[in-house]
Design an enzyme around this catalytic site. Sequence first.
Site, PDB file in Angstrom:
ATOM      1  N   GLU A   1       0.819  -1.209   0.000  1.00 35.40           N
ATOM      2  CA  GLU A   1       0.000   0.000   0.000  1.00 35.40           C
ATOM      3  C   GLU A   1       0.855   1.263   0.000  1.00 35.40           C
ATOM      4  O   GLU A   1       1.957   1.281   0.561  1.00 35.40           O
ATOM      5  CB  GLU A   1      -0.892   0.022   1.246  1.00 35.40           C
ATOM      6  N   ASP A   3      -7.859  -4.973   8.586  1.00 33.10           N
ATOM      7  CA  ASP A   3      -7.338  -3.776   7.926  1.00 33.10           C
ATOM      8  C   ASP A   3      -7.197  -3.920   6.416  1.00 33.10           C
ATOM      9  O   ASP A   3      -6.427  -3.194   5.792  1.00 33.10           O
ATOM     10  CB  ASP A   3      -5.988  -3.377   8.533  1.00 33.10           C
TER      11      ASP A   3
END
Length: 348
Positions: free
Chosen positions: A65, A236
């Site tokens: 990410e 998450d």
Amino acid sequence: MPPMPSELAYVPFVSVENMMRLVHHHGIEQVLRELTDAVEADYRRWALFEKSPRLASHSREGVIELMPTSDGEVFSFKYVNGHPSNTAKGFQTVAAFGLLARVDTGYPILLAEMTLLTALRTAATSAMVARHLAPRGARVMAMIGNGAQAEFQALAMKSVVGIDTVRLYDIDPQATAKVARNLADSGLTIVSCASTQEAVEGAQIITTCTADKACATILTDNMVGAGIHINAIGGDCPGKTELHQDILKRAATFVEFEPQTRIEGEIQQMDASYPVTEFHQVLDGSAAGRRDARQITLFDSVGFATEDFSALRYIHCKLEGTDFFQKIDMLADPDDPRDLFGMLQRAA
């Protein structure tokens, strides 16, 4: 203000070794307290920040990410991965680095490791929310999932919220033993438990922090009594949750940035009408926090870019007058800004 471009032929780089030196110099609990305040200060400036769900590249093994944001004067980004199977290979589940830059020139002013710093800022964010949402006088926390984040969470809750007891459970007894060993001299009472049910007994705060990329049920509805604050930080990414849906139906749920949490958090299990409150609204008074002693509050935390921004700015401020960094040559700096080729030729 950050230094001017003329000072930036060399960029400060905080390595893992220097991050450890900096934390030990100030003391981990002081760092956690100060970082909690820094994260909250930026949440109180929420409207100034550029906000978007993070850019994520998913694979069968995990996720990579990028998490960018800016307050109009300073820009930051973090590169971070999440690979649950890494521990079996001898690698960290999460590894990260980050950069801070001036908006007016685009010049970077800090490059830093963020594996340790992410653990610190995640714990600081949990503590920031808990000091506003946890029941008054909370002293006992259950820590479900005893991996790399557990000790940071425990120490942040101790130093910011005032807990004095941590009840530990992990499916791997060696992980629990590791946390108990590391926190032996922390001033906390450590209780190692044989099940999640045992761990949550008597707890006012429940922190879930497991790593499996799966829609798991770490907590079931019957485990959560009235007045509990749940700090859910393990869910998450898409397809990764920890709580049974029935818990969410009973709880008042608080999130960092709703568009991102709808994709990645516990609330991915719920439809779009499920109500949530962005935590900055509690701080600015536009939404209520804990309403009464029996209310269940849930912080559905997935991590957000402003928290990394706060952590990088905090570290940048701590560098002045120290040697907790190296100067790295990462910016081309020709005498004539238009003659980059000439600079290259002079090195031949």
